[in-house]
Write a protein that holds these residues in place. Structure first.
Motif, PDB file in Angstrom:
ATOM      1  N   ASP A  27      -1.344  -0.968  -6.085  1.00 34.92           N
ATOM      2  CA  ASP A  27      -2.492  -1.336  -6.926  1.00 34.92           C
ATOM      3  C   ASP A  27      -3.780  -0.689  -6.443  1.00 34.92           C
ATOM      4  O   ASP A  27      -4.861  -1.035  -6.925  1.00 34.92           O
ATOM      5  N   ASP A  28      -3.688   0.204  -5.458  1.00 37.48           N
ATOM      6  CA  ASP A  28      -4.889   0.634  -4.757  1.00 37.48           C
ATOM      7  C   ASP A  28      -5.098   2.141  -4.865  1.00 37.48           C
ATOM      8  O   ASP A  28      -4.275   2.930  -4.386  1.00 37.48           O
ATOM      9  N   GLY A  29      -6.210   2.528  -5.471  1.00 37.63           N
ATOM     10  CA  GLY A  29      -6.504   3.942  -5.670  1.00 37.63           C
ATOM     11  C   GLY A  29      -6.672   4.709  -4.370  1.00 37.63           C
ATOM     12  O   GLY A  29      -6.244   5.862  -4.255  1.00 37.63           O
ATOM     13  N   PHE A  30      -7.281   4.068  -3.360  1.00 36.64           N
ATOM     14  CA  PHE A  30      -7.502   4.705  -2.054  1.00 36.64           C
ATOM     15  C   PHE A  30      -6.162   5.056  -1.408  1.00 36.64           C
ATOM     16  O   PHE A  30      -5.987   6.154  -0.863  1.00 36.64           O
ATOM     17  N   SER A  31      -5.194   4.133  -1.511  1.00 32.71           N
ATOM     18  CA  SER A  31      -3.859   4.399  -0.944  1.00 32.71           C
ATOM     19  C   SER A  31      -3.207   5.589  -1.640  1.00 32.71           C
ATOM     20  O   SER A  31      -2.550   6.413  -0.991  1.00 32.71           O
ATOM     21  N   LEU A  33      -4.701   8.069  -2.970  1.00 27.00           N
ATOM     22  CA  LEU A  33      -5.391   9.264  -2.492  1.00 27.00           C
ATOM     23  C   LEU A  33      -4.845   9.699  -1.122  1.00 27.00           C
ATOM     24  O   LEU A  33      -4.546  10.876  -0.898  1.00 27.00           O
ATOM     25  N   ILE A  34      -4.694   8.729  -0.206  1.00 29.69           N
ATOM     26  CA  ILE A  34      -4.147   9.027   1.125  1.00 29.69           C
ATOM     27  C   ILE A  34      -2.738   9.588   0.970  1.00 29.69           C
ATOM     28  O   ILE A  34      -2.358  10.556   1.637  1.00 29.69           O
ATOM     29  N   ASP A  35      -1.952   8.977   0.085  1.00 30.20           N
ATOM     30  CA  ASP A  35      -0.564   9.409  -0.134  1.00 30.20           C
ATOM     31  C   ASP A  35      -0.524  10.885  -0.526  1.00 30.20           C
ATOM     32  O   ASP A  35       0.260  11.662   0.028  1.00 30.20           O
ATOM     33  N   ARG A  36      -1.392  11.273  -1.456  1.00 33.57           N
ATOM     34  CA  ARG A  36      -1.405  12.676  -1.897  1.00 33.57           C
ATOM     35  C   ARG A  36      -1.821  13.601  -0.755  1.00 33.57           C
ATOM     36  O   ARG A  36      -1.232  14.660  -0.541  1.00 33.57           O
ATOM     37  N   ALA A  37      -2.845  13.174   0.009  1.00 32.03           N
ATOM     38  CA  ALA A  37      -3.316  14.007   1.123  1.00 32.03           C
ATOM     39  C   ALA A  37      -2.227  14.165   2.180  1.00 32.03           C
ATOM     40  O   ALA A  37      -2.010  15.265   2.706  1.00 32.03           O
ATOM     41  N   LEU A  38      -1.522  13.061   2.483  1.00 34.36           N
ATOM     42  CA  LEU A  38      -0.467  13.118   3.516  1.00 34.36           C
ATOM     43  C   LEU A  38       0.662  14.047   3.103  1.00 34.36           C
ATOM     44  O   LEU A  38       1.207  14.786   3.923  1.00 34.36           O
ATOM     45  N   HIS A  48       6.846   8.840   2.275  1.00 35.34           N
ATOM     46  CA  HIS A  48       7.235   7.434   2.141  1.00 35.34           C
ATOM     47  C   HIS A  48       6.055   6.495   2.366  1.00 35.34           C
ATOM     48  O   HIS A  48       6.251   5.301   2.565  1.00 35.34           O
ATOM     49  N   PHE A  49       4.843   7.047   2.336  1.00 32.51           N
ATOM     50  CA  PHE A  49       3.650   6.241   2.623  1.00 32.51           C
ATOM     51  C   PHE A  49       3.533   5.045   1.670  1.00 32.51           C
ATOM     52  O   PHE A  49       3.223   3.936   2.102  1.00 32.51           O
ATOM     53  N   MET A  50       3.818   5.256   0.396  1.00 32.99           N
ATOM     54  CA  MET A  50       3.651   4.189  -0.601  1.00 32.99           C
ATOM     55  C   MET A  50       4.815   3.203  -0.607  1.00 32.99           C
ATOM     56  O   MET A  50       4.678   2.075  -1.067  1.00 32.99           O
ATOM     57  N   THR A  51       5.986   3.660  -0.150  1.00 29.22           N
ATOM     58  CA  THR A  51       7.200   2.854  -0.318  1.00 29.22           C
ATOM     59  C   THR A  51       7.708   2.208   0.970  1.00 29.22           C
ATOM     60  O   THR A  51       8.403   1.192   0.912  1.00 29.22           O
ATOM     61  N   ARG A  52       7.379   2.785   2.144  1.00 31.17           N
ATOM     62  CA  ARG A  52       7.972   2.255   3.382  1.00 31.17           C
ATOM     63  C   ARG A  52       6.959   1.834   4.432  1.00 31.17           C
ATOM     64  O   ARG A  52       7.255   0.974   5.254  1.00 31.17           O
ATOM     65  N   THR A  55       0.128  -0.041   6.311  1.00 27.91           N
ATOM     66  CA  THR A  55      -1.031   0.638   6.889  1.00 27.91           C
ATOM     67  C   THR A  55      -2.154  -0.374   7.087  1.00 27.91           C
ATOM     68  O   THR A  55      -2.367  -1.223   6.229  1.00 27.91           O
ATOM     69  N   THR A  56      -2.843  -0.276   8.212  1.00 29.04           N
ATOM     70  CA  THR A  56      -4.001  -1.140   8.446  1.00 29.04           C
ATOM     71  C   THR A  56      -5.232  -0.277   8.646  1.00 29.04           C
ATOM     72  O   THR A  56      -5.217   0.666   9.443  1.00 29.04           O
ATOM     73  N   ILE A  57      -6.276  -0.582   7.874  1.00 24.83           N
ATOM     74  CA  ILE A  57      -7.570   0.102   8.039  1.00 24.83           C
ATOM     75  C   ILE A  57      -8.645  -0.975   8.031  1.00 24.83           C
ATOM     76  O   ILE A  57      -8.736  -1.762   7.069  1.00 24.83           O
ATOM     77  N   GLY A  58      -9.425  -1.023   9.111  1.00 27.20           N
ATOM     78  CA  GLY A  58     -10.482  -2.039   9.200  1.00 27.20           C
ATOM     79  C   GLY A  58      -9.874  -3.431   9.244  1.00 27.20           C
ATOM     80  O   GLY A  58      -9.089  -3.755  10.137  1.00 27.20           O
ATOM     81  N   ARG A  59     -10.207  -4.254   8.242  1.00 30.06           N
ATOM     82  CA  ARG A  59      -9.640  -5.605   8.178  1.00 30.06           C
ATOM     83  C   ARG A  59      -8.675  -5.749   7.001  1.00 30.06           C
ATOM     84  O   ARG A  59      -8.463  -6.849   6.494  1.00 30.06           O
ATOM     85  N   THR A  60      -8.134  -4.605   6.547  1.00 33.18           N
ATOM     86  CA  THR A  60      -7.219  -4.634   5.397  1.00 33.18           C
ATOM     87  C   THR A  60      -5.837  -4.132   5.798  1.00 33.18           C
ATOM     88  O   THR A  60      -5.712  -3.084   6.435  1.00 33.18           O
ATOM     89  N   ILE A  61      -4.814  -4.906   5.411  1.00 34.97           N
ATOM     90  CA  ILE A  61      -3.422  -4.486   5.583  1.00 34.97           C
ATOM     91  C   ILE A  61      -2.916  -4.074   4.201  1.00 34.97           C
ATOM     92  O   ILE A  61      -3.004  -4.853   3.246  1.00 34.97           O
ATOM     93  N   TYR A  62      -2.422  -2.840   4.092  1.00 31.02           N
ATOM     94  CA  TYR A  62      -1.920  -2.293   2.830  1.00 31.02           C
ATOM     95  C   TYR A  62      -0.396  -2.313   2.867  1.00 31.02           C
ATOM     96  O   TYR A  62       0.213  -1.729   3.762  1.00 31.02           O
ATOM     97  N   LEU A  63       0.209  -2.982   1.886  1.00 33.42           N
ATOM     98  CA  LEU A  63       1.664  -3.160   1.881  1.00 33.42           C
ATOM     99  C   LEU A  63       2.359  -2.146   0.973  1.00 33.42           C
ATOM    100  O   LEU A  63       1.885  -1.864  -0.133  1.00 33.42           O
ATOM    101  N   PRO A  64       3.526  -1.641   1.431  1.00 32.33           N
ATOM    102  CA  PRO A  64       4.279  -0.687   0.605  1.00 32.33           C
ATOM    103  C   PRO A  64       5.121  -1.403  -0.446  1.00 32.33           C
ATOM    104  O   PRO A  64       5.269  -2.627  -0.413  1.00 32.33           O
ATOM    105  N   ALA A  65       5.730  -0.607  -1.336  1.00 27.63           N
ATOM    106  CA  ALA A  65       6.467  -1.162  -2.467  1.00 27.63           C
ATOM    107  C   ALA A  65       7.623  -2.061  -2.044  1.00 27.63           C
ATOM    108  O   ALA A  65       7.877  -3.075  -2.673  1.00 27.63           O
ATOM    109  N   GLY A  66       8.314  -1.724  -0.957  1.00 22.04           N
ATOM    110  CA  GLY A  66       9.507  -2.486  -0.604  1.00 22.04           C
ATOM    111  C   GLY A  66       9.262  -3.772   0.172  1.00 22.04           C
ATOM    112  O   GLY A  66      10.207  -4.442   0.577  1.00 22.04           O
ATOM    113  N   TRP A  67       7.995  -4.125   0.379  1.00 23.01           N
ATOM    114  CA  TRP A  67       7.651  -5.225   1.287  1.00 23.01           C
ATOM    115  C   TRP A  67       8.333  -6.546   0.932  1.00 23.01           C
ATOM    116  O   TRP A  67       8.893  -7.228   1.795  1.00 23.01           O
ATOM    117  N   SER A  68       8.287  -6.912  -0.357  1.00 22.86           N
ATOM    118  CA  SER A  68       8.799  -8.235  -0.737  1.00 22.86           C
ATOM    119  C   SER A  68      10.317  -8.324  -0.578  1.00 22.86           C
ATOM    120  O   SER A  68      10.875  -9.416  -0.493  1.00 22.86           O
TER     121      SER A  68
END
Ligand code: ZN
Length: 186
Positions: A27-31, A33-38, A48-52, A55-68
């Motif tokens: 759901d996150d545009g910044f993620s 963007l990082i995915d494309r750059a990586l 596999h940045f989006m799926t596996r 990622t933690t940046i600052g006080r935010t934990i970003y979860l991949p697609a397979g998390w649940s």
């Protein structure tokens, strides 16, 4: 019914880190963007940045697609790793952490700063694995192979491509929690 271990731990983290956010990469545009750059800078090696990867940046934990779909125990062990990164951001600040992560010695191939930050977190992965699944699980050669590959391969831009050095760190961490790498617990 008792609260699942990962949710209980997340509640603890929310107390430790006021303002903690946990969001889905999808759901996150910044993620995105990082995915494309990586994908570009690793020549498709990190795809596999989006799926596996969590990622933690600052006080935010970003979860991949397979998390649940992961088990509460697996999510808990990963959150223990991410908690180390949350503390690093608090210790060094957003800019300080970013500089350590990206600059010394090179952005890729010999990223000593990133390797040290990630090693601190992967040591916690091993510790949490030992606590949840037992010392044998922390000694599993498959887990060691996976951890070494994170340092030597494209996932983090070949941050420390020295297989034996990384295994040495793993062995040292295991001995710190009372486990000889190839022997029995003492
Ligand atoms: Zn990490």
């Amino acid at each position: 019914m008792p609260e699942p271990i990962d949710e209980a731990y997340l509640s603890e983290l929310r107390l430790e880190v006021p303002g903690l956010r946990v969001i889905d990469k999808a759901d996150d545009g910044f993620s995105k963007l990082i995915d494309r750059a990586l994908k570009i800078v690793t020549f498709g090696g990190q795809r596999h940045f989006m799926t596996r990867y969590v990622t933690t940046i600052g006080r935010t934990i970003y979860l991949p697609a397979g998390w649940s779909g992961r088990s509460p125990e697996s999510r808990y062990i990963t959150l223990r790793h991410e908690a180390v990164h949350l503390r690093q951001f608090r210790r060094y600040g957003l800019v300080g952490t970013a500089l350590i992560y990206l600059v010394p010695i090179l952005p890729m191939g010999l990223a000593w700063g990133r390797a040290r930050l990630e090693w601190e977190a992967y040591a916690e992965t091993l510790r949490a694995t030992a606590e949840i699944h037992g010392l044998e699980a922390a000694r599993d050669p498959e887990l060691h192979r996976y951890v070494r590959a994170q340092f030597t391969g494209p996932a983090y831009g070949w941050m420390w491509p020295f297989d034996r050095a990384v295994q040495g760190w793993i062995d040292e961490a295991l001995s710190e929690f009372g486990l000889e790498p190839g022997g029995s617990p003492h």
